[in-house]
Design an enzyme around this catalytic site. Sequence first.
Site, mmCIF file in Angstrom:
data_model
loop_
_atom_site.group_PDB
_atom_site.id
_atom_site.type_symbol
_atom_site.label_atom_id
_atom_site.label_comp_id
_atom_site.label_asym_id
_atom_site.label_seq_id
_atom_site.Cartn_x
_atom_site.Cartn_y
_atom_site.Cartn_z
ATOM 1 N N GLY A 1 -38.909 -34.992 -21.047
ATOM 2 C CA GLY A 1 -37.944 -35.048 -19.964
ATOM 3 C C GLY A 1 -36.859 -34.017 -20.186
ATOM 4 N N CYS A 2 -35.694 -34.307 -19.672
ATOM 5 C CA CYS A 2 -34.559 -33.393 -19.800
ATOM 6 C C CYS A 2 -34.173 -33.226 -21.261
ATOM 7 C CB CYS A 2 -33.375 -33.942 -19.003
ATOM 8 S SG CYS A 2 -31.894 -32.932 -19.145
ATOM 9 N N PHE A 3 -33.994 -31.992 -21.677
ATOM 10 C CA PHE A 3 -33.675 -31.758 -23.087
ATOM 11 C C PHE A 3 -32.322 -32.312 -23.494
ATOM 12 C CE2 PHE A 3 -33.507 -26.982 -21.728
ATOM 13 C CZ PHE A 3 -32.342 -27.151 -20.988
ATOM 14 N N TRP A 4 -31.417 -32.549 -22.555
ATOM 15 C CA TRP A 4 -30.119 -33.112 -22.905
ATOM 16 C C TRP A 4 -30.272 -34.487 -23.549
ATOM 17 C CZ3 TRP A 4 -27.622 -32.290 -17.439
ATOM 18 C CH2 TRP A 4 -27.431 -30.922 -17.216
#
Length: 178
Positions: free
Chosen positions: A11-14
Site C-alpha cells: 500500500g502507501c509507503f507512508w
Amino acid sequence: MTTEIATLGGGCFWCLEAVYQELKGVQHVESGYTGGHVANPTYEQVCDGKTGHAEVVRLEFDPAQIGYREILEIFFTIHDPTTLNRQGNDVGTQYRSVVYYHTPEQHELAKQVIACMASVWDAPIVTELSPAETYYKAEDYHQNYFRQHPLQGYCAFVVAPKLAKFRKVFTDKLNTPA
C-alpha cells in the site's frame, strides 16, 4: 555491525515507513519505488499506474537484533495481503502487496512466512514474491512523512491506526516507547 536490506510494498509507503521506523533493529527506513520499467520515476508517474512501479519501503536492519522473518511477520500483520492491487481506498498496481527479496535465503523465508500466514487470513494471500529490482528513492517530501505531518488527513485516518495496531501487537519490538 553487518546490516541487511529488505524491500517491501504493502500500500502507501507512508504507512509502512511509520511502522518500521519504530521497529527495534531497523537502522534506516526509506520510501521509494521499484518493480517498474521507467528510470527515475516521479511520484506523479507512479500514481498514474503506467510505470509498473510499486510504492515500497527499503529497510536497512541489523539481523543480530531482528530477523528477516520477524520483519515479514510484521509486514503481513500491518497490511492486507489478500487484496490485489489495493489497500483500503488506495487502488492501483502501485499499492500492490509485494516482497522484493535480495538473497536466496530471503526468498525461501518469504515463501515460508507466506505459507504460515495463509492460515491467518480468510482469503488467499496475493502478495507477489519477486527478486529485488532497481530501486529509486522517493522524493524528499515523502521521507519521514508521518513524523512530519501526523495531523494531515490521510496520516490521521489511515497511517495512525496502522501504527497504533503495530504498537499494540508488537510492544516488545518497539525501539522507542510508544
